[in-house]
Design a protein around this motif. Structure first.
Motif, mmCIF file in Angstrom:
data_model
loop_
_atom_site.group_PDB
_atom_site.id
_atom_site.type_symbol
_atom_site.label_atom_id
_atom_site.label_comp_id
_atom_site.label_asym_id
_atom_site.label_seq_id
_atom_site.Cartn_x
_atom_site.Cartn_y
_atom_site.Cartn_z
ATOM 1 N N GLU A 43 0.839 -1.204 0.000
ATOM 2 C CA GLU A 43 0.000 0.000 0.000
ATOM 3 C C GLU A 43 0.873 1.254 0.000
ATOM 4 O OE1 GLU A 43 -4.171 1.312 2.119
ATOM 5 O OE2 GLU A 43 -2.689 0.289 3.358
ATOM 6 N N SER A 44 0.581 2.145 -0.939
ATOM 7 C CA SER A 44 1.335 3.400 -1.005
ATOM 8 C C SER A 44 0.800 4.364 0.053
ATOM 9 C CB SER A 44 1.197 4.038 -2.391
ATOM 10 O OG SER A 44 -0.133 4.504 -2.582
ATOM 11 N N LEU A 45 1.554 5.423 0.323
ATOM 12 C CA LEU A 45 1.103 6.435 1.285
ATOM 13 C C LEU A 45 -0.195 7.079 0.806
ATOM 14 C CD1 LEU A 45 1.692 8.012 3.884
ATOM 15 C CD2 LEU A 45 2.967 9.654 2.496
ATOM 16 N N ARG A 100 20.412 13.985 7.381
ATOM 17 C CA ARG A 100 20.521 12.542 7.666
ATOM 18 C C ARG A 100 19.392 11.747 7.003
ATOM 19 N NH1 ARG A 100 18.755 14.848 12.389
ATOM 20 N NH2 ARG A 100 16.738 14.110 13.178
ATOM 21 N N MET A 101 18.207 12.354 6.890
ATOM 22 C CA MET A 101 17.091 11.662 6.239
ATOM 23 C C MET A 101 17.289 11.622 4.732
ATOM 24 S SD MET A 101 13.824 12.884 8.529
ATOM 25 C CE MET A 101 12.640 11.946 7.590
ATOM 26 N N LYS A 102 17.874 12.671 4.179
ATOM 27 C CA LYS A 102 18.159 12.685 2.741
ATOM 28 C C LYS A 102 19.219 11.630 2.397
ATOM 29 C CE LYS A 102 16.924 17.572 2.286
ATOM 30 N NZ LYS A 102 17.412 18.943 2.083
ATOM 31 N N ILE A 103 20.213 11.506 3.273
ATOM 32 C CA ILE A 103 21.252 10.479 3.072
ATOM 33 C C ILE A 103 20.648 9.088 3.201
ATOM 34 C CG2 ILE A 103 23.355 9.488 4.087
ATOM 35 C CD1 ILE A 103 24.172 12.389 4.821
ATOM 36 N N ALA A 104 19.752 8.920 4.183
ATOM 37 C CA ALA A 104 19.106 7.616 4.384
ATOM 38 C C ALA A 104 18.321 7.191 3.144
ATOM 39 C CB ALA A 104 18.178 7.677 5.591
ATOM 40 N N LYS A 105 17.729 8.175 2.456
ATOM 41 C CA LYS A 105 16.993 7.869 1.217
ATOM 42 C C LYS A 105 17.958 7.397 0.130
ATOM 43 C CE LYS A 105 13.999 9.959 -2.267
ATOM 44 N NZ LYS A 105 13.236 11.167 -2.666
ATOM 45 N N THR A 107 21.048 6.163 0.445
ATOM 46 C CA THR A 107 21.803 4.938 0.773
ATOM 47 C C THR A 107 20.909 3.760 1.151
ATOM 48 O OG1 THR A 107 21.959 5.574 3.101
ATOM 49 C CG2 THR A 107 23.729 6.326 1.628
ATOM 50 N N LYS A 108 19.599 4.061 1.328
ATOM 51 C CA LYS A 108 18.635 3.056 1.812
ATOM 52 C C LYS A 108 19.000 2.547 3.217
ATOM 53 C CE LYS A 108 16.615 1.410 -2.485
ATOM 54 N NZ LYS A 108 16.937 2.574 -3.277
ATOM 55 N N ALA A 109 19.689 3.397 3.988
ATOM 56 C CA ALA A 109 20.114 3.025 5.344
ATOM 57 C C ALA A 109 18.929 2.788 6.271
ATOM 58 C CB ALA A 109 21.016 4.118 5.923
ATOM 59 N N TYR A 110 17.753 3.374 5.937
ATOM 60 C CA TYR A 110 16.575 3.201 6.789
ATOM 61 C C TYR A 110 16.164 1.731 6.901
ATOM 62 C CZ TYR A 110 14.106 2.995 2.303
ATOM 63 O OH TYR A 110 13.688 2.652 1.032
ATOM 64 N N LYS A 111 16.565 0.929 5.912
ATOM 65 C CA LYS A 111 16.224 -0.493 5.940
ATOM 66 C C LYS A 111 17.005 -1.253 7.021
ATOM 67 C CE LYS A 111 14.870 -0.903 1.066
ATOM 68 N NZ LYS A 111 13.499 -1.426 1.244
ATOM 69 N N LEU A 112 18.044 -0.609 7.571
ATOM 70 C CA LEU A 112 18.896 -1.270 8.567
ATOM 71 C C LEU A 112 18.470 -0.964 10.002
ATOM 72 C CD1 LEU A 112 22.364 -0.495 6.909
ATOM 73 C CD2 LEU A 112 20.978 -2.569 6.657
ATOM 74 N N ILE A 113 17.437 -0.146 10.190
ATOM 75 C CA ILE A 113 17.001 0.209 11.546
ATOM 76 C C ILE A 113 16.465 -1.038 12.255
ATOM 77 C CG2 ILE A 113 15.326 1.564 12.889
ATOM 78 C CD1 ILE A 113 15.433 3.646 10.597
ATOM 79 N N PRO A 114 16.978 -1.351 13.469
ATOM 80 C CA PRO A 114 16.517 -2.556 14.185
ATOM 81 C C PRO A 114 15.111 -2.365 14.765
ATOM 82 C CG PRO A 114 18.099 -1.352 15.521
ATOM 83 C CD PRO A 114 18.022 -0.630 14.208
ATOM 84 N N MET A 115 14.118 -2.937 14.106
ATOM 85 C CA MET A 115 12.728 -2.746 14.525
ATOM 86 C C MET A 115 12.445 -3.366 15.894
ATOM 87 S SD MET A 115 11.252 -0.917 12.378
ATOM 88 C CE MET A 115 12.067 -0.163 10.988
ATOM 89 N N GLU A 153 8.012 -0.732 9.617
ATOM 90 C CA GLU A 153 8.864 -0.752 8.419
ATOM 91 C C GLU A 153 8.232 0.077 7.308
ATOM 92 O OE1 GLU A 153 9.352 -4.909 7.623
ATOM 93 O OE2 GLU A 153 11.039 -5.121 9.025
ATOM 94 N N TRP A 154 6.920 -0.079 7.151
ATOM 95 C CA TRP A 154 6.193 0.677 6.127
ATOM 96 C C TRP A 154 6.260 2.171 6.416
ATOM 97 C CZ3 TRP A 154 1.958 3.919 6.798
ATOM 98 C CH2 TRP A 154 1.315 4.347 5.624
ATOM 99 N N ALA A 155 5.974 2.570 7.665
ATOM 100 C CA ALA A 155 5.898 3.983 8.029
ATOM 101 C C ALA A 155 7.239 4.681 7.826
ATOM 102 C CB ALA A 155 5.433 4.123 9.478
ATOM 103 N N ILE A 156 8.303 4.069 8.294
ATOM 104 C CA ILE A 156 9.627 4.692 8.157
ATOM 105 C C ILE A 156 9.993 4.852 6.685
ATOM 106 C CG2 ILE A 156 12.102 4.294 8.556
ATOM 107 C CD1 ILE A 156 11.199 3.150 11.336
ATOM 108 N N GLU A 157 9.657 3.838 5.873
ATOM 109 C CA GLU A 157 9.939 3.929 4.442
ATOM 110 C C GLU A 157 9.114 5.042 3.792
ATOM 111 O OE1 GLU A 157 11.059 0.734 1.243
ATOM 112 O OE2 GLU A 157 8.912 0.596 1.657
ATOM 113 N N GLN A 158 7.834 5.179 4.195
ATOM 114 C CA GLN A 158 6.974 6.215 3.602
ATOM 115 C C GLN A 158 7.464 7.620 3.940
ATOM 116 O OE1 GLN A 158 4.787 5.207 1.354
ATOM 117 N NE2 GLN A 158 5.410 3.140 1.968
ATOM 118 N N ILE A 159 7.983 7.791 5.155
ATOM 119 C CA ILE A 159 8.521 9.097 5.542
ATOM 120 C C ILE A 159 9.748 9.423 4.693
ATOM 121 C CG2 ILE A 159 9.610 10.434 7.399
ATOM 122 C CD1 ILE A 159 7.939 8.660 9.370
#
Length: 221
Positions: A43-45, A100-105, A107-115, A153-159
């Motif tokens: 589901e998209s935002l 930091r959020m622009k870099i995370a986009k 590098t896709k570093a947001y995928k490494l956040i320990p949920m 995981e969905w919410a952090i990716e959508q942000i």
């Protein structure tokens, strides 16, 4: 006089209890609270925003969103005629994101956040040190209601991947000058709350209770 319907959307994973200290005059306003739902597969935002909009039962409501909830209500406004959109401790476009959020986009570093850390706050509390940390954890334990891995995981990716590059000039933006998540230096055209942090919905409620009614009733120029 008909009461103005106000719909409040909490921040990331938060429950509507974050608004418990927000008191608006009952003779002028009728308050409703929206909850986060678990996203559907892929589901998209925008699709999610449309689904949440279906819970609105009044014409020309005011939408008020905090943090990620502020991003969501801006997307919801595409599907419903609104009297006003007000965002608190949020952003009007991805240009207001910190570096930091622009870099995370990129590098896709947001995928490494320990949920797991978000999913078990009680366990995190056992490893915390100092009264301030424990007080903050108690707050999180009280107000964070959505502890679902798929949602987080969905919410952090959508942000991080939010694609809005142009701010809507009609959106009213209230922001604290001590916000540590979205620093004020990146924010343009907002009402500044002195000393307001990212959780000022909790600790600057007196300012909000005093000022929100006139902000809501203020006519567009």
């Amino acid at each position: 006089m008909n009461k103005i319907p106000i719909y409040f959307m909490p921040g990331l994973a938060a429950s509507p209890t974050i608004f418990e200290k927000i008191l608006l005059p009952k003779e002028d306003f009728e308050i409703f609270f929206l909850d986060w739902e678990i996203p559907l597969d892929h589901e998209s935002l925008l699709e999610y925003a449309k689904r949440i909009t279906e819970k609105i039962r009044h014409k020309n409501p005011v939408l008020i969103g905090v943090s990620f909830g502020g991003i969501l209500v801006q997307e919801m406004a595409k599907f419903v005629d609104v009297r006003k959109v007000i965002i608190i401790s949020s952003v009007k476009s991805n240009l207001e994101f910190p570096l930091r959020m622009k870099i995370a986009k990129t590098t896709k570093a947001y995928k490494l956040i320990p949920m797991n850390m978000f999913l078990d706050i009680e366990k995190l509390a056992k490893f915390s040190f100092g009264d301030k940390v424990n007080q903050r954890l108690k707050l999180y334990e009280k107000f964070l209601s959505v502890r679902d891995r798929r949602y987080l995981e969905w919410a952090i990716e959508q942000i991080i991947l939010w694609d809005r590059t142009q701010a809507d000039p009609d959106v009213v933006h209230i922001h604290g000058d001590a916000d540590e998540v979205f620093p004020i230096k990146n924010i343009k055209n907002c009402i500044v709350v002195k000393g307001g942090t990212h959780i000022m919905i909790l600790n600057k409620f007196r300012w909000l209770n005093e000022n929100l009614p006139k902000i809501i009733l203020e006519e567009k120029n």
